[in-house]
Design a protein around this motif. Structure first.
Motif, PDB file in Angstrom:
ATOM      1  N   ALA A  19       0.826  -1.200   0.000  1.00  0.00           N
ATOM      2  CA  ALA A  19       0.000   0.000   0.000  1.00  0.00           C
ATOM      3  C   ALA A  19       0.866   1.258   0.000  1.00  0.00           C
ATOM      4  O   ALA A  19       0.568   2.236  -0.699  1.00  0.00           O
ATOM      5  N   PHE A  20       1.945   1.244   0.776  1.00  0.00           N
ATOM      6  CA  PHE A  20       2.859   2.389   0.841  1.00  0.00           C
ATOM      7  C   PHE A  20       3.468   2.685  -0.524  1.00  0.00           C
ATOM      8  O   PHE A  20       3.460   3.829  -1.001  1.00  0.00           O
ATOM      9  N   ILE A  21       3.987   1.654  -1.177  1.00  0.00           N
ATOM     10  CA  ILE A  21       4.673   1.840  -2.461  1.00  0.00           C
ATOM     11  C   ILE A  21       3.702   2.340  -3.529  1.00  0.00           C
ATOM     12  O   ILE A  21       3.999   3.289  -4.275  1.00  0.00           O
ATOM     13  N   VAL A  22       2.531   1.717  -3.615  1.00  0.00           N
ATOM     14  CA  VAL A  22       1.553   2.105  -4.631  1.00  0.00           C
ATOM     15  C   VAL A  22       1.048   3.523  -4.376  1.00  0.00           C
ATOM     16  O   VAL A  22       0.886   4.331  -5.304  1.00  0.00           O
ATOM     17  N   ALA A  23       0.816   3.867  -3.113  1.00  0.00           N
ATOM     18  CA  ALA A  23       0.268   5.183  -2.780  1.00  0.00           C
ATOM     19  C   ALA A  23       1.226   6.311  -3.149  1.00  0.00           C
ATOM     20  O   ALA A  23       0.779   7.411  -3.502  1.00  0.00           O
ATOM     21  N   ILE A  24       2.527   6.079  -3.086  1.00  0.00           N
ATOM     22  CA  ILE A  24       3.508   7.101  -3.482  1.00  0.00           C
ATOM     23  C   ILE A  24       3.219   7.583  -4.907  1.00  0.00           C
ATOM     24  O   ILE A  24       3.156   8.783  -5.184  1.00  0.00           O
ATOM     25  N   GLY A  25       3.040   6.637  -5.816  1.00  0.00           N
ATOM     26  CA  GLY A  25       2.770   7.003  -7.201  1.00  0.00           C
ATOM     27  C   GLY A  25       1.396   7.607  -7.399  1.00  0.00           C
ATOM     28  O   GLY A  25       1.224   8.537  -8.193  1.00  0.00           O
ATOM     29  N   VAL A  26       0.414   7.097  -6.661  1.00  0.00           N
ATOM     30  CA  VAL A  26      -0.957   7.575  -6.822  1.00  0.00           C
ATOM     31  C   VAL A  26      -1.091   9.030  -6.381  1.00  0.00           C
ATOM     32  O   VAL A  26      -1.780   9.827  -7.036  1.00  0.00           O
ATOM     33  N   ILE A  27      -0.454   9.403  -5.287  1.00  0.00           N
ATOM     34  CA  ILE A  27      -0.548  10.784  -4.800  1.00  0.00           C
ATOM     35  C   ILE A  27      -0.037  11.748  -5.860  1.00  0.00           C
ATOM     36  O   ILE A  27      -0.684  12.767  -6.161  1.00  0.00           O
ATOM     37  N   ARG A  28       1.102  11.451  -6.431  1.00  0.00           N
ATOM     38  CA  ARG A  28       1.667  12.329  -7.466  1.00  0.00           C
ATOM     39  C   ARG A  28       0.753  12.410  -8.684  1.00  0.00           C
ATOM     40  O   ARG A  28       0.510  13.487  -9.241  1.00  0.00           O
ATOM     41  N   ALA A  29       0.238  11.251  -9.112  1.00  0.00           N
ATOM     42  CA  ALA A  29      -0.634  11.229 -10.283  1.00  0.00           C
ATOM     43  C   ALA A  29      -1.939  11.973 -10.013  1.00  0.00           C
ATOM     44  O   ALA A  29      -2.433  12.710 -10.883  1.00  0.00           O
ATOM     45  N   MET A  30      -2.498  11.801  -8.807  1.00  0.00           N
ATOM     46  CA  MET A  30      -3.766  12.456  -8.495  1.00  0.00           C
ATOM     47  C   MET A  30      -3.630  13.971  -8.543  1.00  0.00           C
ATOM     48  O   MET A  30      -4.486  14.667  -9.099  1.00  0.00           O
ATOM     49  N   LEU A  31      -2.567  14.509  -7.960  1.00  0.00           N
ATOM     50  CA  LEU A  31      -2.389  15.957  -7.961  1.00  0.00           C
ATOM     51  C   LEU A  31      -2.277  16.493  -9.387  1.00  0.00           C
ATOM     52  O   LEU A  31      -2.796  17.566  -9.697  1.00  0.00           O
TER      53      LEU A  31
END
Length: 266
Positions: free
Chosen positions: A225-237
């Motif tokens: 979850a930590f690893i995937v969320a790193i990329g998702v936060i950047r993409a979402m913004l």
């Protein structure tokens, strides 16, 4: 399917959905049901791995958080940010503590409630994305305390699985005149104390389930979850800055409709 693969799949779902306004809890519960995971441990697992995604925020914003921390004794702006996070966390913390058992034993077991909440929330997100008042504030580190409190009240809606914690706080922020990207960032920040409290509360109440094997599964889901969320936060913004929240509204509607149809004809 081996338990470790189940843990990886659920960790990916958590990382993908925690910070976008589509309800990570709702998606986790629906995926868990689709995978046939009936053991009550998996409900506890889904709560505990959320902290892994939350730590992605700490990692990405560590520099700014550290600057706030070292300036806290003397800088009014740093003090106001810290107070805003504390005040914004109080409503959901109180409601979650009082309603924890009822929510986990009743609403967590109702896929129909989850799908309905996804559908209604998607429609509301599309509407708010278009008609929200013009933004007056564009810095998530500099919101008034009263604005944070109002957003915290909206966050209480996310106690219903399928509503989405990030969705509720983002909508609340936008209605309070917060710019879309800043609304997303403040939603990230507000998640930290709330999800830490949820992790500790659920971990303590479910400690009898945390055997050696189960702890290993939580650790796997946590890291994924930590690893995937790193990329998702950047993409979402990036998506929010260019296109707003409509894509997430349509996502919610699609999942809600498909889920309700599947329940109707199952």
């Amino acid at each position: 399917m081996p338990d470790w693969i189940n843990a990886v799949i659920l960790g990916v779902v958590e990382g993908l959905t925690e910070f976008i306004p589509v309800s990570s809890t709702g998606h986790l519960l629906l995926v868990k049901d689709l995978m046939g995971l009936k053991d009550p441990f998996w409900d506890t697992f889904n709560v505990l791995i959320q902290l892994g995604a939350i730590l992605a925020v700490v990692a990405l914003y560590f520099g700014r958080f550290w600057n706030v921390l070292i300036r806290l004794p003397s800088d009014p702006k740093a003090q106001r940010f810290a107070l805003a996070i504390v005040v914004g966390s109080i409503p959901a913390a109180v409601a979650g503590f009082l309603l924890h058992d009822a929510i986990k034993t009743i609403l967590f077991e109702s896929p129909r409630v989850i799908c309905t909440a996804l559908l209604i929330g998607g429609v509301l997100l599309l509407i708010i994305d278009r008609v929200a008042p013009p933004p007056r504030r564009n810095d998530a580190f500099n919101l008034p305390v009263w604005t944070a409190l109002a957003v915290g009240v909206f966050q209480c809606l996310a106690l219903v699985p399928g509503v989405s914690r990030s969705g509720a706080t983002i909508v609340g922020s936008m209605l309070m005149g917060v710019e879309k990207k800043a609304a997303a960032e403040f939603s990230f920040f507000l998640a930290i104390p709330v999800m830490l409290g949820s992790f500790l509360l659920d971990g303590w109440k479910s400690r009898h389930q945390l055997t050696g094997h189960n702890i290993e599964l939580v650790a796997i889901g946590f890291v994924v979850a930590f690893i995937v969320a790193i990329g998702v936060i950047r993409a979402m913004l990036a998506i929010v800055t260019r296109r707003g929240y409509a894509v997430f509204g349509w996502w919610r509607i699609a999942v809600g409709v498909v889920g309700l149809l599947a329940l109707q004809f199952a």
